[in-house]
Design an enzyme around this catalytic site. Structure first.
Site, PDB file in Angstrom:
ATOM      1  N   SER A 130     -34.010 -12.953 -30.523  1.00  0.00           N
ATOM      2  CA  SER A 130     -32.710 -13.639 -30.559  1.00  0.00           C
ATOM      3  C   SER A 130     -32.699 -14.772 -31.570  1.00  0.00           C
ATOM      4  O   SER A 130     -31.711 -14.977 -32.281  1.00  0.00           O
ATOM      5  CB  SER A 130     -32.322 -14.150 -29.168  1.00  0.00           C
ATOM      6  OG  SER A 130     -33.241 -15.104 -28.701  1.00  0.00           O
ATOM      7  N   LYS A 137     -40.381 -13.084 -22.245  1.00  0.00           N
ATOM      8  CA  LYS A 137     -39.469 -14.143 -22.694  1.00  0.00           C
ATOM      9  C   LYS A 137     -39.697 -14.465 -24.177  1.00  0.00           C
ATOM     10  O   LYS A 137     -38.753 -14.614 -24.959  1.00  0.00           O
ATOM     11  CB  LYS A 137     -39.685 -15.389 -21.837  1.00  0.00           C
ATOM     12  CG  LYS A 137     -38.949 -16.629 -22.292  1.00  0.00           C
ATOM     13  CD  LYS A 137     -37.447 -16.511 -22.115  1.00  0.00           C
ATOM     14  CE  LYS A 137     -36.732 -17.780 -22.554  1.00  0.00           C
ATOM     15  NZ  LYS A 137     -35.284 -17.551 -22.681  1.00  0.00           N
ATOM     16  N   LEU A 175     -40.143 -27.602 -17.678  1.00  0.00           N
ATOM     17  CA  LEU A 175     -40.498 -28.664 -18.617  1.00  0.00           C
ATOM     18  C   LEU A 175     -40.373 -28.170 -20.056  1.00  0.00           C
ATOM     19  O   LEU A 175     -40.289 -26.968 -20.301  1.00  0.00           O
ATOM     20  CB  LEU A 175     -41.928 -29.122 -18.327  1.00  0.00           C
ATOM     21  CG  LEU A 175     -42.094 -29.793 -16.945  1.00  0.00           C
ATOM     22  CD1 LEU A 175     -43.561 -29.858 -16.549  1.00  0.00           C
ATOM     23  CD2 LEU A 175     -41.479 -31.195 -16.970  1.00  0.00           C
TER      24      LEU A 175
END
Ligand SMILES: NC(=O)c1ccc[n+]([C@@H]2O[C@H](COP(=O)([O-])OP(=O)(O)OC[C@H]3O[C@@H](n4cnc5c(N)ncnc54)[C@H](O)[C@@H]3O)[C@@H](O)[C@H]2O)c1
Ligand SMILES: NC(=O)c1ccc[n+]([C@@H]2O[C@H](COP(=O)([O-])OP(=O)(O)OC[C@H]3O[C@@H](n4cnc5c(N)ncnc54)[C@H](O)[C@@H]3O)[C@@H](O)[C@H]2O)c1
Ligand SMILES: NC(=O)c1ccc[n+]([C@@H]2O[C@H](COP(=O)([O-])OP(=O)(O)OC[C@H]3O[C@@H](n4cnc5c(N)ncnc54)[C@H](O)[C@@H]3O)[C@@H](O)[C@H]2O)c1
Ligand SMILES: NC(=O)c1ccc[n+]([C@@H]2O[C@H](COP(=O)([O-])OP(=O)(O)OC[C@H]3O[C@@H](n4cnc5c(N)ncnc54)[C@H](O)[C@@H]3O)[C@@H](O)[C@H]2O)c1
Lengths: 300, 300, 300, 300
Positions: B178, B171, B65
């Protein structure tokens, strides 16, 4: 083999002048630090009593000095190198200095009819010792070709970046990115540790993703530089992730100043409507803030 | 083959649930967007009328989600998934959400004796389509092992990051880097263009240097993470180069906000005495600003 | 005199509820910390066993809690205040919370036909003790007028900022500026000291200039907000001065992160052509980065 | 009345030299722009054919030039002012230039036995026209006293900041703060507008609070500069408010780069344990990042 004057025998200049000697060139060396000169003389270099003496009657004169004012002073100061140079000598500055200074030096030498190549290098002193430097050369093609004899002895690859000044500019842009990336890397690993993660394992993860491997030869080539900003990873999702990170870090009292600065560019990009586009569209936002001409994108 | 409930069929969830179906699992799907459900039913999925229905009596329930509050609401909202879960079902959240939210969800499920793995993914939707995602899993080893059946169908590699919450944390740290690096890359290329350089040639240069290839599996491993900060490239020289870049860019009216933020960390590092050390010592400066325990360095 | 429920008796709430008691109101108080309740009961408050009890059958219910989730939980959690409120009670949240949360609370109460004013305050606890707070009120004019009985006891001035949510927004914008200015002030004084200046004398200088006295009621009113950006102090000169400062500080290893971020906005402003205009034209640059509609300027 | 050489007749120099003439001094003027000279000659100045001619045999020589290299070139370039100066002339540089350059110039003149005062000014050209500048003077007390004849004609107040170089340093520190504050002000008002607030009303609010009025002669004097960091407004609450603002603005796509940089300093301050202290303790955090000696605080 060539007659070379080499000025500046520090961490880099020592390794480079030694490699020139090892390649059988005759090398006259100078440094304000006499013991630096002695070290190279012991390896086969010729001691010069001044920079001008090192420079007189050579095929090439190389400077590898700390910063721009040092190069300027060495060339144009009282009794400087410029007085000793003729049109037969090619002057090569391999120091990392300000582009404006390279331009000023190039203008000064040009007025004296002396040819020059700006050729700063990529690679650390360790790389210099192996003769594996990357040479970023700016100057006329014929001058760069002539300088190749020097570059071959100290480097593994020469890139001719364009006219005088482009070597320095390419070096400055490259080091802008690497020196800022150093801090981003430091922030990331401090963040990992502060978040309670195993840092070694995190490094392994990063080494396999865009985070650790970069964009320049990946996503940017495929997407924005290819005029394609259809979303591979959506800019709004990227912004979401960065803000999640900043909020989480704030709660842990972990400063992430580079990341915080980056997040503001996402806000600008989203305000411009790039939220639905590929995250590499950030390039166009940065280009606009610098008033560069607008890019066109496929299908827009 | 497993019975799987899959909730959230967007860009990522569509590709992942299709890969699960292709791997011969039975997949019950739900999305608030009915047409997203239809697309997967056409490929062999079973439509569920609610998230709870998708979740009841499955081996695994996966959520993919947009954000944390969506996952929380789907689980614990009125008639939510949590009411349908039993201790025989493994709940796997693969969304990218805030670590605090993962912790809250894990606590809520734990209180109900329901097992969970947080397993956000690396890779874009294109990568998801190829079933090549990187899975960053947090949870008990036995639960992660059990979830491997799901991960194998959607990913190429699973990294077990540690206990519940470490998948999400890894993560978030990865995407912090990034997403910030994206902006640094954008700044760098806008800078190159503004400096009058050929951007394609600059990209070629960057692709071969630390600037474009990163530190994590190079200099950091060799130096600071190895407790060695003897200078390979000196931090003070790195700071000099970054400041040369910022000054040059300022004269061209090219904004470099990420680089400007980074330069301030160099000032802190130099104030702490790291100027003479390797530039990777910036890590220790960032660690100190976060009050992490001091590192020791060889020979200091 | 009014019947008032007051929830949250911390540094601020203690002073405010005491001032309400001193103004002869009947005040029922609640705090999760029982000793905070006792302190106020000793001064004439009535102890309530729960937030809901404090709130039932009052003219006004005031919350002065740490953050948005605390207010939400107190109102809408199990057995919360909302269950005890009727249309005869005016709910006043005086905490500093996120605007999105104020909006969510306002929607929740509105659905229950309960009237609300968001009224965060300016001034420290010391100011609260003197009853001299600044009240930033958002809500219908009639509700704000009704709340004046409360505001008069705790504050010196009430500004009606607009509809529900504008009190919170004004407070957030105000505190954005003050909390960031705090860091700018800290940077400046650390800079002065690092530059070898007498800090006390520097403070005296700053106290008499725009640096220390601000722009909002001076240059901005006269210039950019008046659609006049003819140069009183040229933006390019301002940029020059800031860059002189950053360079000088870099040489001293004094980090100035706020100033470094500001310098990048000058680059944007100059890239847009505002270098020749008044430095207050920076407002238009910030407005453009946020995609706000363009301003028009006299004579342009 | 004094014989004065005045070099640099721009926006500032024009107004200042006119005020010197109006005060009955004899003023020899020079500018590379001949029409600037003519304008002043029309008002009673004497035209000089060169900077050196303007400077020879005067009581005072004043420079009011754009930047440091201009002053250096004017003094020490071929046929420069320095050749025309004697120990009877007091040289006064009133330009805003880099402190390092002031030091270099002072050293150069000192070696020639020429006395100098660095005396940059506060106030815009409008203020210069009224003769109301703030003079920040660095130099020996006797030289500053002697220069007072000049300062009285152009300014309203002279602050003797200390030895040579302290005038420039005080000016740079002052303008660091004002130029950065300009951007913070711009961010704040763009934020207010983006948040849907009435900007004029917001300006009124800010004008009455610390946000708009500053800290230097208020909270800082009372608290941290007084070695008292007991909380008047807690640093952790300030950090909370700033982060609420940044999150809210992120949702509206309003960039706040200065505020984002500031928020990272709060993280550092909290990591150091200052969350429970007064928000002015941020000064100590900035001081520590610059490796300044630690402050002591009452009761700690
Ligand atoms: N070290 C690296 O990893 C690296 C990598 C790429 C580029 N560079 C660049 O190479 C240049 C040299 O760097 P380095 O690491 O060798 O520096 P260094 O400080 O080790 O050496 C500089 C040398 O120049 C000498 N010197 C200074 N002024 C002089 C003068 N006026 N005349 C003669 N000699 C003088 C010094 O005595 C010293 O020996 C710098 O511009 C640097 O940015 C360095
Ligand atoms: N897109 C990528 O490249 C990428 C890469 C890695 C991770 N992620 C993460 O994966 C997650 C999903 O990303 P995405 O790109 O698929 O997003 P998306 O917006 O394409 O899809 C989200 C889906 O969830 C559905 N949804 C929303 N609320 C729901 C609810 N309450 N119940 C059921 N369905 C609901 C939406 O209708 C939509 O179909 C995000 O957390 C994202 O950060 C995305
Ligand atoms: N302190 C200031 O100078 C100042 C200035 C302006 C605005 N504010 C704002 O005022 C609000 C309160 O600040 P403060 O300084 O009084 O904080 P505080 O931490 O001193 O007090 C908060 C009080 O709320 C109580 N509390 C917490 N959760 C509760 C709950 N669920 N039910 C009942 N009581 C609960 C706590 O026990 C505590 O007594 C904050 O939003 C703050 O940002 C503070
Ligand atoms: N304008 C302001 O509000 C203000 C306020 C305080 C301080 N200052 C400072 O005062 C100084 C002057 O500012 P300004 O606004 O008058 O600038 P300006 O650009 O209006 O004027 C500079 C003048 O110097 C002349 N000049 C340049 N190089 C010269 C040379 N080599 N010889 C002789 N003349 C030369 C130019 O022709 C021009 O007339 C700057 O350092 C500025 O930072 C300006």
């Amino acid at each position: 083999m060539a007659q070379i004057g080499f000025i500046g025998l520090g961490r880099m200049g020592f390794a480079m002048s030694r490699n020139l000697i090892d390649a059988s060139h005759s090398v006259w060396v100078y440094d304000i630090n006499p013991s630096a000169v002695e070290r190279i003389v012991a390896l086969g270099g010729h001691a010069a009593a001044s920079a001008a003496e090192a420079a007189a009657n050579r095929d090439f004169v190389v400077t590898m000095l700390p910063n721009g004012p040092d190069v300027e002073e060495t060339l144009f100061g009282a009794g400087g190198v410029a007085t000793a140079l003729t049109k037969d000598t090619l002057f090569i500055d391999m120091s990392t200095i300000a582009p404006d200074m390279t331009d000023k030096i190039a203008r000064g030498l040009s007025a004296m009819n002396i040819r020059m190549v700006d050729a700063p290098v990529g690679g650390t002193s360790e790389v210099a010792e192996r003769g594996d430097l990357l040479i970023l050369a700016g100057g006329d093609a014929s001058d760069v070709a002539r300088a190749q004899a020097v570059f071959d002895a100290v480097g593994r690859q020469t890139i001719h970046c364009g006219e005088n000044g482009t070597g320095t500019r390419t070096k400055i842009v490259n080091n802008f990115m690497s020196t800022a990336l150093n801090i981003l890397t430091a922030e990331t690993l401090a963040f990992a540790e502060g978040a309670g993660l195993d840092v070694a394992r995190t490094v392994d993860v990063l080494a396999g993703t865009t985070a650790g491997r970069g964009f320049v030869s990946g996503a940017y080539q495929r997407k924005v530089l290819n005029h394609d900003i259809s979303p591979e990873f959506g800019l709004a999702l990227a912004a979401k992730d960065l803000n999640l990170a900043l909020n989480y870090a704030a709660g842990l009292n972990i400063p992430l100043p580079v990341g915080a600065a980056a997040s503001q560019i996402y806000a600008m990009a989203k305000a411009e409507g790039f939220g639905v586009n590929d995250w590499s569209a950030a390039l166009e936002t940065m280009r606009r803030t610098a008033a560069l001409p607008r890019m066109s994108f496929d299908g827009q």
